[in-house]
Scaffold this active site. Sequence first.
Site, PDB file in Angstrom:
ATOM      1  N   PRO A   1      62.456 -15.707  51.479  1.00 54.68           N
ATOM      2  CA  PRO A   1      61.650 -15.214  50.492  1.00 54.68           C
ATOM      3  C   PRO A   1      60.401 -15.556  50.314  1.00 54.68           C
ATOM      4  O   PRO A   1      59.617 -16.558  50.131  1.00 54.68           O
ATOM      5  CB  PRO A   1      62.672 -15.726  49.127  1.00 54.68           C
ATOM      6  CG  PRO A   1      62.992 -16.663  49.840  1.00 54.68           C
ATOM      7  CD  PRO A   1      62.963 -17.442  50.839  1.00 54.68           C
ATOM      8  N   GLU A   2      58.948 -14.431  50.757  1.00 56.69           N
ATOM      9  CA  GLU A   2      58.099 -14.508  50.614  1.00 56.69           C
ATOM     10  C   GLU A   2      57.579 -13.994  49.083  1.00 56.69           C
ATOM     11  O   GLU A   2      58.079 -13.736  48.572  1.00 56.69           O
ATOM     12  CB  GLU A   2      57.217 -13.610  51.464  1.00 56.69           C
ATOM     13  CG  GLU A   2      57.629 -14.189  53.024  1.00 56.69           C
ATOM     14  CD  GLU A   2      57.061 -15.462  53.634  1.00 56.69           C
ATOM     15  OE1 GLU A   2      55.470 -15.862  52.617  1.00 56.69           O
ATOM     16  OE2 GLU A   2      57.041 -15.686  54.630  1.00 56.69           O
TER      17      GLU A   2
END
Length: 274
Positions: A2-3
């Site tokens: 997850p960014e």
Amino acid sequence: MPELPEVEITRRGIEPYLKGNVITGVRVSEPRLRWPIPRNLGARVTGRRIVQVARRGKYILIECSGNGRPGWLILHLGMSGSLRIMGSSIKAQRHDHFDLLVGKRLLRLRDPRRFGAVLWQGGDVARHPLLAELGAEPLEDAFTGAVLHAATRGRKSAVKLALMNASMVVGVGNIYANESLFHARIDPRTPAGRLSRARCDALAAAIKSTLTQSLAAGGSSLRDFVHSDGSSGYFQQQYYVYGRAGLPCRNCGTPIRLLRQGQRSTFYCPVCQK
Ligand SMILES: [Zn+2]
């Protein structure tokens, strides 16, 4: 992984179900995450009311009032984590390590690789060691080319590596560093301290637009945060250079090149990025 856009979409997705509600308990089935979940977390948070769900970098921050001194739950998704809102009667499955119980609903952390985190900070959350040294927030108006220019003076490291250093700017992971440098037409190997003010302006704008476009793409997946199936919800996009080694540049047709910088893959167009 997850960014920043996924984390921000997660924050937006879960906040309506948490804000204003009272925490009725926690359930910990596996405390060994990146750092151990505090043993007394349940006693600390039960009975508190959730004031807001905020974000700093890739940390989700749940502000809690009541029980004397206010405090914050600090959540991180690590490499593989996801957060979902679901009914409190839905049983935890294998990789569901933590539930925050909020009446008839719960917030569930699923994290197969266990690099995520669930921590508690009494008082001012900005003073927590994980947050105190974080750099600029790229989506805020205060992040400009001038800020980027000032922050890069004297830095000899390649601009790609400088962008991924959270003490300078937070939440620009490998994908967004690659894509932003392409849009700003900057060679990722350029020493950060050598970037002109004009190039910093272009780079700051490219970082904002790259992250904003990803947020817009993820907005359509907001409803997934209240599904019970636990699908990851990470969104795929069409990239310009990331993951495209050997494929033609979408701008000029030159094959995209791949190199290693700091153990990470860098993708760039040798013609468009000088
Ligand atoms: Zn090109």
